[in-house]
Design an enzyme around this catalytic site. Structure first.
Site, PDB file in Angstrom:
ATOM      1  N   LYS A  35       0.839  -1.210   0.000  1.00 24.77           N
ATOM      2  CA  LYS A  35       0.000   0.000   0.000  1.00 24.77           C
ATOM      3  C   LYS A  35       0.873   1.259   0.000  1.00 24.77           C
ATOM      4  O   LYS A  35       1.731   1.422   0.860  1.00 24.77           O
ATOM      5  CB  LYS A  35      -0.916   0.008   1.228  1.00 24.77           C
ATOM      6  CG  LYS A  35      -1.880   1.186   1.250  1.00 24.77           C
ATOM      7  CD  LYS A  35      -2.885   1.079   2.378  1.00 24.77           C
ATOM      8  CE  LYS A  35      -2.417   1.692   3.670  1.00 24.77           C
ATOM      9  NZ  LYS A  35      -2.332   3.154   3.657  1.00 24.77           N
ATOM     10  N   ASP A  63      -3.484   4.441  -1.931  1.00 25.11           N
ATOM     11  CA  ASP A  63      -4.369   4.964  -0.883  1.00 25.11           C
ATOM     12  C   ASP A  63      -4.333   6.493  -0.903  1.00 25.11           C
ATOM     13  O   ASP A  63      -3.721   7.127  -0.051  1.00 25.11           O
ATOM     14  CB  ASP A  63      -3.898   4.419   0.476  1.00 25.11           C
ATOM     15  CG  ASP A  63      -4.886   4.702   1.592  1.00 25.11           C
ATOM     16  OD1 ASP A  63      -6.031   5.108   1.305  1.00 25.11           O
ATOM     17  OD2 ASP A  63      -4.505   4.512   2.769  1.00 25.11           O
ATOM     18  N   LYS A  65      -7.219   8.432  -1.112  1.00 25.61           N
ATOM     19  CA  LYS A  65      -8.448   8.951  -0.485  1.00 25.61           C
ATOM     20  C   LYS A  65      -8.976  10.185  -1.207  1.00 25.61           C
ATOM     21  O   LYS A  65      -9.124  11.261  -0.626  1.00 25.61           O
ATOM     22  CB  LYS A  65      -8.213   9.235   1.003  1.00 25.61           C
ATOM     23  CG  LYS A  65      -7.906   7.975   1.818  1.00 25.61           C
ATOM     24  CD  LYS A  65      -7.973   8.221   3.310  1.00 25.61           C
ATOM     25  CE  LYS A  65      -7.724   6.970   4.120  1.00 25.61           C
ATOM     26  NZ  LYS A  65      -6.342   6.486   4.069  1.00 25.61           N
ATOM     27  N   ASP A  68     -13.538  14.954  -4.174  1.00 19.83           N
ATOM     28  CA  ASP A  68     -13.702  16.225  -4.878  1.00 19.83           C
ATOM     29  C   ASP A  68     -14.952  16.098  -5.742  1.00 19.83           C
ATOM     30  O   ASP A  68     -15.670  15.098  -5.645  1.00 19.83           O
ATOM     31  CB  ASP A  68     -12.435  16.510  -5.712  1.00 19.83           C
ATOM     32  CG  ASP A  68     -12.184  18.011  -5.889  1.00 19.83           C
ATOM     33  OD1 ASP A  68     -13.158  18.735  -6.204  1.00 19.83           O
ATOM     34  OD2 ASP A  68     -11.034  18.443  -5.720  1.00 19.83           O
ATOM     35  N   THR A 118     -11.345   6.108  11.031  1.00 19.75           N
ATOM     36  CA  THR A 118     -11.369   5.563  12.395  1.00 19.75           C
ATOM     37  C   THR A 118     -10.806   6.562  13.408  1.00 19.75           C
ATOM     38  O   THR A 118     -10.944   6.366  14.607  1.00 19.75           O
ATOM     39  CB  THR A 118     -10.578   4.242  12.472  1.00 19.75           C
ATOM     40  OG1 THR A 118      -9.332   4.420  11.798  1.00 19.75           O
ATOM     41  CG2 THR A 118     -11.333   3.103  11.842  1.00 19.75           C
ATOM     42  N   ARG A 209       3.180  -1.010  10.665  1.00 16.90           N
ATOM     43  CA  ARG A 209       4.310  -1.055  11.582  1.00 16.90           C
ATOM     44  C   ARG A 209       4.636  -2.414  12.199  1.00 16.90           C
ATOM     45  O   ARG A 209       5.825  -2.697  12.430  1.00 16.90           O
ATOM     46  CB  ARG A 209       4.130   0.030  12.648  1.00 16.90           C
ATOM     47  CG  ARG A 209       4.325   1.419  12.055  1.00 16.90           C
ATOM     48  CD  ARG A 209       3.716   2.498  12.903  1.00 16.90           C
ATOM     49  NE  ARG A 209       2.235   2.421  12.889  1.00 16.90           N
ATOM     50  CZ  ARG A 209       1.451   3.269  13.534  1.00 16.90           C
ATOM     51  NH1 ARG A 209       1.978   4.251  14.241  1.00 16.90           N
ATOM     52  NH2 ARG A 209       0.139   3.147  13.463  1.00 16.90           N
TER      53      ARG A 209
HETATM   54  O1  C5P Z   1       1.201   0.869  10.916  1.00 14.43           O
HETATM   55  P1  C5P Z   1      -0.260   0.516  10.849  1.00 14.43           P
HETATM   56  O2  C5P Z   1      -0.511  -0.976  10.764  1.00 14.43           O
HETATM   57  O3  C5P Z   1      -1.059   1.192  11.930  1.00 14.43           O
HETATM   58  O4  C5P Z   1      -0.709   1.144   9.446  1.00 14.43           O
HETATM   59  C1  C5P Z   1      -2.045   1.167   9.077  1.00 14.43           C
HETATM   60  C2  C5P Z   1      -2.192   1.830   7.744  1.00 14.43           C
HETATM   61  O5  C5P Z   1      -3.573   1.917   7.453  1.00 14.43           O
HETATM   62  C3  C5P Z   1      -1.647   3.258   7.658  1.00 14.43           C
HETATM   63  O6  C5P Z   1      -1.126   3.429   6.326  1.00 14.43           O
HETATM   64  C4  C5P Z   1      -2.877   4.116   7.877  1.00 14.43           C
HETATM   65  O7  C5P Z   1      -2.783   5.358   7.224  1.00 14.43           O
HETATM   66  C5  C5P Z   1      -3.956   3.262   7.243  1.00 14.43           C
HETATM   67  N1  C5P Z   1      -5.312   3.480   7.730  1.00 14.43           N
HETATM   68  C6  C5P Z   1      -5.664   3.341   9.061  1.00 14.43           C
HETATM   69  N2  C5P Z   1      -6.952   3.546   9.471  1.00 14.43           N
HETATM   70  C7  C5P Z   1      -7.879   3.874   8.578  1.00 14.43           C
HETATM   71  C8  C5P Z   1      -7.548   4.002   7.229  1.00 14.43           C
HETATM   72  C9  C5P Z   1      -6.233   3.789   6.836  1.00 14.43           C
HETATM   73  O8  C5P Z   1      -4.814   3.033   9.895  1.00 14.43           O
HETATM   74  N3  C5P Z   1      -9.129   4.031   8.975  1.00 14.43           N
END
Ligand code: C5P
Length: 236
Positions: A35, A63, A65, A68, A118, A209
């Site tokens: 992603k 991603d 998002k 517009d 979220t 992460r």
């Molecule tokens: O590092 P981690 O597992 O928290 O990464 C989650 C990924 O999902 C990040 O790229 C974050 O921007 C994305 N994301 C999220 N919650 C959302 C939509 C996207 O954590 N509601």
């Protein structure tokens, strides 16, 4: 025997392109998707997609998002369609005409609609005029987005069962906020294990992460992929 890649989208939230490309190389033997988010895309531009895809043929989840007016989103979706992303995100709150415009402009790409971020609490939703609480807003936006041509939805693991009940079996449900047991939650407030997210009905798990922050991202991805295969074998 070759093992199919796990339904994981590794979030390449790297500070620079070299790191993102290295992570992609390490994880692509084990996962279906990588992603690319706004930070990397805005810093390095469209070339980032080829850099992380490499020679692997891994699916790319763009991603961005988008949100517009329909004509502008159609133009943006057309512009990125030539990069052949498997998924492109738009905000469901942009409305049905905008979602339809994106789907028509990028017919080879699955449009993934983000329902409610979220990071927003129910008080935040009230403040922007989305009353009734997040489950109701998520449900409404999910139905609207699918009706308008979104083939996928992004939702939290906590919402996935309700969203599945709303939209049926044919829509790809993508869940971030996934944390293997024993890893830190970082800034994610509502998390689930990879196994629980799949059991609740998710099709693709966004994991950043816990994989990219590990000493060996390839081994971390392989470990989660193996755990998911065990769950799938147990369920069948
Ligand atoms: O590092 P981690 O597992 O928290 O990464 C989650 C990924 O999902 C990040 O790229 C974050 O921007 C994305 N994301 C999220 N919650 C959302 C939509 C996207 O954590 N509601």
């Amino acid at each position: 025997m070759t093992v199919p890649p796990a339904p994981i989208a590794v979030a390449l939230d790297a500070p620079d392109l070299e790191v993102a490309a290295r992570w992609a190389t390490l994880v692509t033997p084990h996962v279906s998707t990588v992603k690319v988010g706004l930070e990397l895309y805005l810093r390095y531009g469209p070339d980032v997609v080829a850099s992380v895809r490499g020679a692997s043929g891994v699916q790319v989840f763009l991603d961005l998002k988008l949100h517009d007016i329909p004509a502008t989103v159609a133009g943006a979706a057309r512009a990125v369609a030539r990069l052949r992303p498997a998924f492109l995100t738009v905000h469901a709150a942009g409305g049905p005409a905008m979602i339809r415009a994106a789907a028509e402009a990028a017919p080879e790409t699955t449009i993934a609609a983000v329902t409610v971020l979220t990071s927003l609490s129910d008080d935040d939703l009230d403040a922007v005029g989305l009353t009734g609480g997040s489950p109701e807003a998520v449900r409404r936006l999910a139905a609207l987005a699918v009706e308008a041509g979104a083939g996928a939805l992004v939702c939290s693991p906590r919402e996935v069962a309700a969203v599945r009940a709303e939209v049926g079996p044919d829509v790809t449900l993508i869940t971030p906020g996934v944390r293997p047991p024993g890893t830190g939650t970082q800034d994610q407030a509502r998390v689930a294990t990879p196994e629980a997210a799949l059991e609740a009905g998710a099709d693709l798990l966004v994991i950043g992460r816990p994989i990219t922050g590990a000493a060996d991202p390839g081994a971390a991805a392989a470990g989660i992929a193996a755990a998911l295969r065990r769950t799938a074998a147990g369920a069948s």
